[in-house]
Design an enzyme around this catalytic site. Structure first.
Site, PDB file in Angstrom:
ATOM      1  N   HIS A  30     -39.749 -10.554   2.915  1.00 16.07           N
ATOM      2  CA  HIS A  30     -40.352  -9.222   2.962  1.00 16.07           C
ATOM      3  C   HIS A  30     -39.820  -8.375   1.810  1.00 16.07           C
ATOM      4  O   HIS A  30     -38.827  -7.659   1.953  1.00 16.07           O
ATOM      5  CB  HIS A  30     -39.998  -8.598   4.317  1.00 16.07           C
ATOM      6  N   CYS A  81     -41.770   0.202   4.487  1.00 21.95           N
ATOM      7  CA  CYS A  81     -42.327  -1.155   4.433  1.00 21.95           C
ATOM      8  C   CYS A  81     -43.833  -1.211   4.202  1.00 21.95           C
ATOM      9  O   CYS A  81     -44.358  -2.265   3.841  1.00 21.95           O
ATOM     10  CB  CYS A  81     -41.996  -1.902   5.729  1.00 21.95           C
ATOM     11  N   CYS A 125     -45.299  -2.334  10.517  1.00 26.54           N
ATOM     12  CA  CYS A 125     -44.383  -1.366  11.107  1.00 26.54           C
ATOM     13  C   CYS A 125     -43.583  -0.732   9.975  1.00 26.54           C
ATOM     14  O   CYS A 125     -43.488  -1.292   8.879  1.00 26.54           O
ATOM     15  CB  CYS A 125     -43.469  -2.027  12.129  1.00 26.54           C
TER      16      CYS A 125
END
Length: 402
Positions: free
Chosen positions: A358, A91, A388
């Protein structure tokens, strides 16, 4: 070491990551190309002087494979002298692409780098690239593999966040994102995606649900009870943290990040490069860091990497004006605020991935541009951007306006 500066930041709107999403018809390479075109056109950039194009892409397979920023440069009509490189740190890939580009500039290896990321989650499904962490017991067992949603629930359980807490955070994210769009806070950075005829396909984040309230979220069932209880991952978490006794499953689609399509690009350069191009820097990348964190809770890496980064930079929390933390799950941000006693009016002030989505490889570059715009709008100076990461990691970057 030379300073690396941010000269521009753009992103596409985020389209719903489903077959009926507005960007489903647009391959990842075309999304990436749109951002490259915008960076070039907005800055009058001679693309023959671009030293590198670095893009994050978490699932670089199929049509998203084969060094997608190089392919995107072809589609965008860049000079063939502009090379490309594809990276992944799950991510945080988009932010790490920026950090990598900044490090090359700081070392004097490059003068001009375009960094960012792309993900078309409606066309290349999450996890399509596979990997030993998921599939090989010799890795997944010592790596404490578990679904991220279960880890988010473990965080909520361990640090005392209730279903009402995570739902209330999600409602506020939706409200902030809608307010930011209505007030035009994103207009400087969001570029519309158009088809070959010049007709607009999407010019606004599509995943938002601004009418969301506690009542509507209260009707949703937790998403990770079955993998937690029946899949055995709750037992894994309790083995690691026996004081938990049981895992309280509180996350669902409404308080977790949305699956979307999108791309972002950040124009980086040295001070000399800016003078040569006749463009002014907007911010300096002060420092950045990465860290490994507990793979069971997995998503607490932003806390660990922030501590590391502030120590490295010899800064205090009070030196940071705004924080931007990717809203992978509501408990991730609640834990971060709890750990550092950060007021909610300093973090994710224009909403986040719970509301807007996202797009894995792009998000880090997207939220960097978002917080830079907000620093300028509020006439503030310094921001910390962090995410994260799967498998238990954290990435963070501090930027300062110039």
């Amino acid at each position: 070491m030379a300073d690396a500066y941010i000269y521009d930041a753009v992103r596409t709107p985020r389209g719903r990551g489903k077959k009926d999403g507005s960007l489903h018809e647009v391959p990842a390479v075309r999304l990436a190309a749109k951002t490259l075109e915008a960076v070039r056109d907005r800055n009058g950039l001679d693309t023959s002087v671009v030293d590198d194009i670095i893009f994050g892409c978490v699932d670089p397979v199929g049509e998203a494979g084969s060094v997608i920023p190089r392919s995107a440069a072809f589609e965008a009509g860049y000079d063939t002298k502009a090379p490309g490189m594809q990276i992944s740190r799950f991510c945080a890939s988009g932010l790490d692409a920026v950090n990598f580009g900044a490090s090359k500039i700081a070392q004097g290896a490059d003068e001009i780098v375009i960094a960012g990321g792309v993900e078309s989650m409606s066309r290349v499904g999450m996890g399509m690239s596979g990997g030993a962490w998921y599939m090989d017991p010799s890795v997944s067992i010592p790596g404490w593999f578990m679904p991220q949603g279960v880890s988010a629930d473990v965080i909520a359980t361990r640090y005392g966040f209730s279903r009402d807490d995570v739902d209330a955070y999600a409602v506020e994210s939706q409200k902030r994102a809608a307010h930011a769009w209505d007030k035009g806070y994103f207009k400087n950075s969001v570029i519309p995606v158009k088809d070959q005829n010049g007709l607009t396909i999407l010019d606004r984040d599509e995943h938002m649900r601004p009418t969301t309230d506690m009542q509507s979220l209260g009707q949703l069932q937790p998403s990770f009870t079955i993998p937690g209880e029946m899949g055995g991952f709750d037992a894994v978490a309790i083995q690691r943290y026996p004081e938990l006794e049981e895992v309280n499953h509180v996350h669902h689609a409404g308080n977790s990040s949305g699956i979307v399509d999108g791309a972002a690009a950040v124009l980086l350069g040295s001070k000399k490069a800016g003078k040569t191009l006749g463009i002014k820097p907007r911010a300096r990348i002060r420092t950045f860091a990465n860290i490994g964190s507990d793979p069971v809770m997995m998503l607490t890496g932003p806390v660990d990497v922030t501590e590391k980064l502030l120590k490295r930079a010899k800064m205090k929390l009070s030196d940071i004006d705004l924080f931007e933390l990717n809203e992978a799950f509501a408990s991730v941000v609640l834990r971060y605020m709890q750990a550092f006693d950060i007021p909610h009016d300093q973090i994710n002030v224009n909403g986040g991935a719970i509301a807007m989505g996202h797009p894995l490889g792009a998000t880090g570059a997207m939220i960097l541009g978002t917080v830079l715009d907000e620093l300028e709008r509020r006439d503030l100076n310094t921001a910390l951007v962090t995410l994260c990461i799967g498998a238990g990691m954290g990435t963070a970057t501090i930027i300062e306006r110039v």
